[in-house]
Design a protein around this motif. Structure first.
Motif, PDB file in Angstrom:
ATOM      1  N   LYS A 103       0.817  -1.221   0.000  1.00 47.19           N
ATOM      2  CA  LYS A 103       0.000   0.000   0.000  1.00 47.19           C
ATOM      3  C   LYS A 103       0.845   1.264   0.000  1.00 47.19           C
ATOM      4  N   CYS A 104       0.294   2.333  -0.561  1.00 47.73           N
ATOM      5  CA  CYS A 104       0.882   3.673  -0.438  1.00 47.73           C
ATOM      6  C   CYS A 104      -0.269   4.626  -0.140  1.00 47.73           C
ATOM      7  N   ASP A 105       0.021   5.751   0.436  1.00 48.25           N
ATOM      8  CA  ASP A 105      -1.037   6.741   0.677  1.00 48.25           C
ATOM      9  C   ASP A 105      -1.227   7.667  -0.512  1.00 48.25           C
ATOM     10  N   ILE A 106      -0.546   7.353  -1.583  1.00 49.46           N
ATOM     11  CA  ILE A 106      -0.622   8.165  -2.793  1.00 49.46           C
ATOM     12  C   ILE A 106      -0.362   7.222  -3.971  1.00 49.46           C
ATOM     13  N   HIS A 107      -0.917   7.524  -5.108  1.00 48.47           N
ATOM     14  CA  HIS A 107      -0.549   6.781  -6.311  1.00 48.47           C
ATOM     15  C   HIS A 107       0.186   7.735  -7.255  1.00 48.47           C
ATOM     16  N   CYS A 108       1.488   7.519  -7.376  1.00 45.83           N
ATOM     17  CA  CYS A 108       2.302   8.344  -8.273  1.00 45.83           C
ATOM     18  C   CYS A 108       2.138   7.751  -9.672  1.00 45.83           C
ATOM     19  N   ARG A 109       1.792   8.564 -10.614  1.00 45.59           N
ATOM     20  CA  ARG A 109       1.455   8.053 -11.940  1.00 45.59           C
ATOM     21  C   ARG A 109       2.644   7.370 -12.615  1.00 45.59           C
ATOM     22  N   TYR A 110       3.861   7.762 -12.241  1.00 44.75           N
ATOM     23  CA  TYR A 110       5.067   7.231 -12.890  1.00 44.75           C
ATOM     24  C   TYR A 110       5.614   6.001 -12.160  1.00 44.75           C
ATOM     25  N   CYS A 111       4.885   5.507 -11.150  1.00 44.67           N
ATOM     26  CA  CYS A 111       5.426   4.458 -10.271  1.00 44.67           C
ATOM     27  C   CYS A 111       5.876   3.227 -11.059  1.00 44.67           C
ATOM     28  N   PHE A 112       7.116   2.809 -10.846  1.00 41.59           N
ATOM     29  CA  PHE A 112       7.635   1.662 -11.606  1.00 41.59           C
ATOM     30  C   PHE A 112       7.028   0.347 -11.120  1.00 41.59           C
ATOM     31  N   ARG A 113       6.362   0.395  -9.964  1.00 41.98           N
ATOM     32  CA  ARG A 113       5.677  -0.828  -9.496  1.00 41.98           C
ATOM     33  C   ARG A 113       4.157  -0.696  -9.653  1.00 41.98           C
ATOM     34  N   ARG A 114       3.698   0.102 -10.585  1.00 38.20           N
ATOM     35  CA  ARG A 114       2.242   0.269 -10.696  1.00 38.20           C
ATOM     36  C   ARG A 114       1.555  -0.995 -11.201  1.00 38.20           C
ATOM     37  N   HIS A 115       2.313  -1.907 -11.816  1.00 32.80           N
ATOM     38  CA  HIS A 115       1.718  -3.178 -12.258  1.00 32.80           C
ATOM     39  C   HIS A 115       2.213  -4.360 -11.417  1.00 32.80           C
ATOM     40  N   PHE A 116       2.909  -4.086 -10.343  1.00 35.29           N
ATOM     41  CA  PHE A 116       3.519  -5.157  -9.545  1.00 35.29           C
ATOM     42  C   PHE A 116       2.432  -6.064  -8.947  1.00 35.29           C
ATOM     43  N   PRO A 117       2.647  -7.380  -8.981  1.00 37.69           N
ATOM     44  CA  PRO A 117       1.599  -8.285  -8.456  1.00 37.69           C
ATOM     45  C   PRO A 117       1.623  -8.351  -6.921  1.00 37.69           C
TER      46      PRO A 117
END
Ligand code: SF4
Length: 324
Positions: A103-117
């Motif tokens: 979890k994060c308290d924010i979703h950074c659009r550029y996050c390199f783990r945005r598709h991480f399982p």
């Protein structure tokens, strides 16, 4: 009569007093599978009526994220190739990275783990196996807590995990990578956690993640001071992002603002090429030019290293010109 319910993205735009025309021009995405998420403290730092606010750009879902970009992937740094047991990444010599929270308290659009399982990889049920792996490999001297955001755990869970790490004699250093102290200083761990920190035998490093000086506030300054007093070495890593911090003035101001709050600039990361974030990419040549200009303006101790995370490299690689 039909009622349309506004999506959280539209509500955010309304609260920031963006005009309908501005919202249309931005091409926001109200139904992203990586949805809008923003902390109260970060929201408070965004300037209203500014569609190009550098903080807003980091969190506002846009339709352009759906464009498939060549050379971009779902696992841009090969996390899953160096994954001996769920939740553990062992890519670097002597160090392992533990995905402590999904979890994060924010979703950074550029996050390199945005598709991480995360559902397969990050769960407290995996900790025992991960700790057993660290225990049996005596070359591991540093454990890095990552995520998601490890500081999104409850203080009780966070302290319980790090006490288990502390009990492994060959581990000398605990490093925490977290954006929470910057984006949510009012909820960041600071009680039980700091009690543990003042007593531990471990070396302690906290690498925060701040991309623009506007993210810093009086609250972050107060919190950083508490971490410092408890014995943490405070470093910052930023991601170079088009439209957010790709101006030498912005990067220079960031380094000075971090230093004023007791944090040393550590890494300026070239964007990890994750699907959905291509519109943030600054070319390598531009990145190198910016860094050279920054070098001319800053003392060496305030100059972050310009690096990239190459898929198979077992270290952060300096970004250097291909024409050299
Ligand atoms: S805080 Fe870090 S892990 Fe979380 S979304 Fe942002 S970049 Fe990704």
């Amino acid at each position: 009569m039909t009622h349309t319910t506004k999506t959280p993205v539209q509500q955010l735009c309304d609260t920031l007093h963006l005009t309908a025309q501005e919202v249309q021009t931005l091409k926001v995405d109200g139904n992203s599978p990586f949805p809008l998420k923003i902390s109260n403290d970060f929201f408070a730092q965004i300037q209203p009526k500014q569609p190009n606010d550098p903080l807003l750009k980091q969190i506002l879902p846009l339709q352009i994220e759906h464009q498939v970009a060549k050379g971009f992937s779902q696992d841009p740094v090969s996390d899953l190739t160096f994954n001996p047991t769920p939740s553990l990444i062992h890519k670097y010599h002597g160090r392992v990275l533990l995905i402590a929270s999904p979890k994060c308290d924010i979703h950074c659009r550029y996050c390199f783990r945005r598709h991480f399982p995360y559902s397969e990889q990050s769960n407290t049920r995996h900790w025992q196996k991960a700790l057993a792996y660290i225990q049996q490999d005596k070359s591991i001297h540093e454990v890095i807590l990552s995520g998601g955001d490890p500081m999104s755990l409850t203080e009780k869970s966070l302290v319980s995990l790090i006490q288990k790490i502390e009990a492994i004699p060959h581990v000398k250093t605990l490093r925490i990578h977290s954006r929470t102290p910057v984006i949510s200083p009012s909820t960041a761990p600071a009680n039980t956690f700091l009690e543990w920190a003042t007593q531990t035998r471990l070396n302690k490093v906290l690498v925060v993640h701040c991309n623009h000086a506007n993210e810093l506030s009086h609250q972050t300054e107060t919190l950083f001071l508490r971490y410092k007093v408890a014995g943490f070495h405070l470093l910052n890593q930023s991601v170079l992002l088009k439209g957010v911090n790709d101006q030498v003035e912005a990067l220079e101001t960031l380094s000075h603002a971090l230093f004023k709050q007791g944090v040393l600039p550590y890494y300026l990361n070239q964007l990890d090429r994750v699907q959905g974030a291509a519109h943030f990419e600054v070319t390598d040549d531009t990145a190198i030019k910016l860094h050279t200009q920054l070098r001319e303006r800053l003392p060496g101790y305030l100059l972050p290293k310009l690096v990239q995370d190459l898929q198979q490299a077992t270290y952060k690689s300096p970004l250097i010109s291909s024409s050299i």
